[in-house]
Every structure is written in structure tokens, then in C-alpha cells.
Design a protein around this motif. Structure first.
Motif: not given
Length: 268
Positions: A113, A117-118
Motif C-alpha cells: 500500500d 504511491n512511489r
């Protein structure tokens, strides 16, 4: 012409199959081949030194990461690249994705999770991480974030469960091996050593020349400069115990040795 499994940045783990929570003995059973340039410096399967002393894996000595491994918590991880010659290269080493998970204490869901994001910072990858409860997949080319159900899955340098011939053959071999409930790994090693090539009409179309597509179409790749460097099996039971076993190969598929490390109970 050098065989390039994806791009010039790296070519981690080009084939893997795994069974997740679908066998009475094994919570997770995983088998895969790492294809790489033979000149790339690599340490064999071993327990890593501090501060990553809980990691049990081979190690890429150029970038410091790994391609497939476990830790003393009974967690497991594997990464492959995605073959697309038009995709951007560069960015952090994809081997960091393995070291980051196995070297920490996060559960699989929390780790992927946060990483989602990256994920776009990295060259194209497929990542699988598992703990006692969940097996999670994260890919960035295309973007895909899944918690996997029990069953047998496979991935190579396409998307998860893409029907590439060598992926399907290895998945079938694992399914048959599990159904026979075999004790020895002979059938798994034989499947990982398979050098058969499918007919041209069955090959995936990944944007590389046909001759190179053919050379990369077998489970085991034999070559002077590039080929299968390691075959690895991970087996973790429902109590979190098990083993990781690695066989290593040099140019032209010459056998160089093997190592097996037991996974202790309760992180001992």
C-alpha cells in the motif's frame, strides 16, 4: 547481440510460479529462475549481515538488493521486470523492493500500500510479497495492485498470470508436483531446467526481435554472456517454517553449486 530480459538497467528474476494457501502442507510454495548477465557480481544465497540480518536471499553486489528471498519471520518476496523496450529505464534498483520488505517488519498489505504511491519511480516491475495472512501483488507497467486469492499463479516479464508458454508450463509442473504431494524437489528442478521452446506462433509479442524472443522463451536460458544464473525454491508451511534452496549456474548453464537454508520457527 546480448540477451536483454528487459532493459539495460537490470534483469531480475524472469520466471516464477507460486502456490498460495492451496496445499495442506505448504502455505506458500514458490519456484523461479533468475536470468541475468553472467558478469553481474552476485553473492549466493545466505543470511545477510546486519542491519539486514533477518534476510535470507542471494544478493546483487552491484545494487545491493535481491530478486527472491525470505526472512526469519516467514515472509517471502520476488520481483521480475516487465519486458518493454519502449519503457523508460533508470530509477532506483528494483532489487530494493525485495530488501525493503524482507529487511523490515511490515506486513505484506502495509508494504505494498505504501509502495504503490512511489511505484512509478522504478523501471517496470512485478512484485509479489507474502506474510502469514496475505499475498499481495504490485505492478507498475501497467499499474496493478491486488491481494491474491488462494491458488497457483505465475509471472514472467509480462503481467501477472500472462499466458506465456514458459509460465504456463511451469505453473502446470507445480500443480502436478503438489497434487502428487512429492517429498523431493526433483520434479520442480526439472521444470526449472526446461530448455524447450514453443513454436513462433505461441510466443508473446514484447517488441524485441523474433530471434531474441525465441532465445528468451524457455524456462532455462543457456548462453555465454546472459542466461539463467539461479534457480530458487521457497517452501513455507502453515506454521511459518520451511526452507529456501538455490542452485547456481555459470556461462552456458554450467552448474556452480547449491545452498539450502532452513527458515526457523517464530523468527529464531
Amino acid at each position: 547481440m546480448a540477451d536483454k530480459c528487459a532493459n539495460r538497467h537490470t534483469s531480475y528474476m524472469c520466471l516464477v510460479t507460486f502456490a498460495w494457501k492451496c496445499h495442506p502442507r505448504w502455505r506458500l510454495f514458490m519456484a523461479g529462475n533468475r536470468d541475468e548477465f553472467h558478469a553481474r557480481p552476485t553473492a549466493p544465497l545466505q543470511r545477510w549481515p546486519a542491519p539486514l540480518a533477518g534476510v535470507i536471499a542471494g544478493r546483487d553486489l552491484r545494487s545491493g538488493g535481491s530478486w527472491m528471498g525470505v526472512n526469519t519471520l516467514g515472509h517471502a518476496a520476488v520481483v521480475t521486470n516487465v519486458r518493454d523496450p519502449t519503457a523508460p529505464s533508470g530509477g532506483p534498483s528494483r532489487g530494493e523492493l525485495i530488501a525493503g520488505y524482507l529487511g523490515g517488519t511490515q506486513d505484506a498489505t502495509t508494504y505494498v500500500d505504501a509502495l504503490a504511491n512511489r511505484a512509478s519511480e522504478f523501471a517496470p516491475f512485478n512484485l509479489l510479497v507474502a506474510d502469514a495472512e496475505h499475498c499481495c501483488f504490485l505492478g507498475n507497467h501497467p499499474a496493478l495492485h491486488l491481494r491474491l486469492p488462494p491458488g497457483i499463479h505465475g509471472m514472467s516479464n509480462g503481467t501477472l498470470d500472462a499466458p506465456w508458454p514458459k509460465t504456463r508450463r511451469l505453473m502446470q509442473a507445480l500443480e502436478q508436483w503438489l497434487a502428487r504431494d512429492e517429498i523431493t524437489l526433483d520434479g520442480i528442478w526439472q521444470a526449472l531446467a526446461d530448455e524447450s521452446r514453443p513454436p513462433d506462433e505461441a510466443l508473446p509479442h514484447t517488441g524485441i526481435p523474433l530471434e531474441l524472443e525465441r532465445r528468451l522463451s524457455s524456462a532455462f536460458i543457456r548462453g555465454t554472456d546472459y542466461g539463467t544464473r539461479a534457480s530458487t525454491v521457497i517452501a513455507i508451511d502453515h506454521e511459518g517454517q520451511g526452507f529456501i534452496h538455490e542452485r547456481r549456474f555459470g556461462p552456458e548453464g554450467v552448474f556452480l553449486g547449491e545452498t539450502r537454508v532452513e527458515i526457523p520457527h517464530n523468527g529464531e
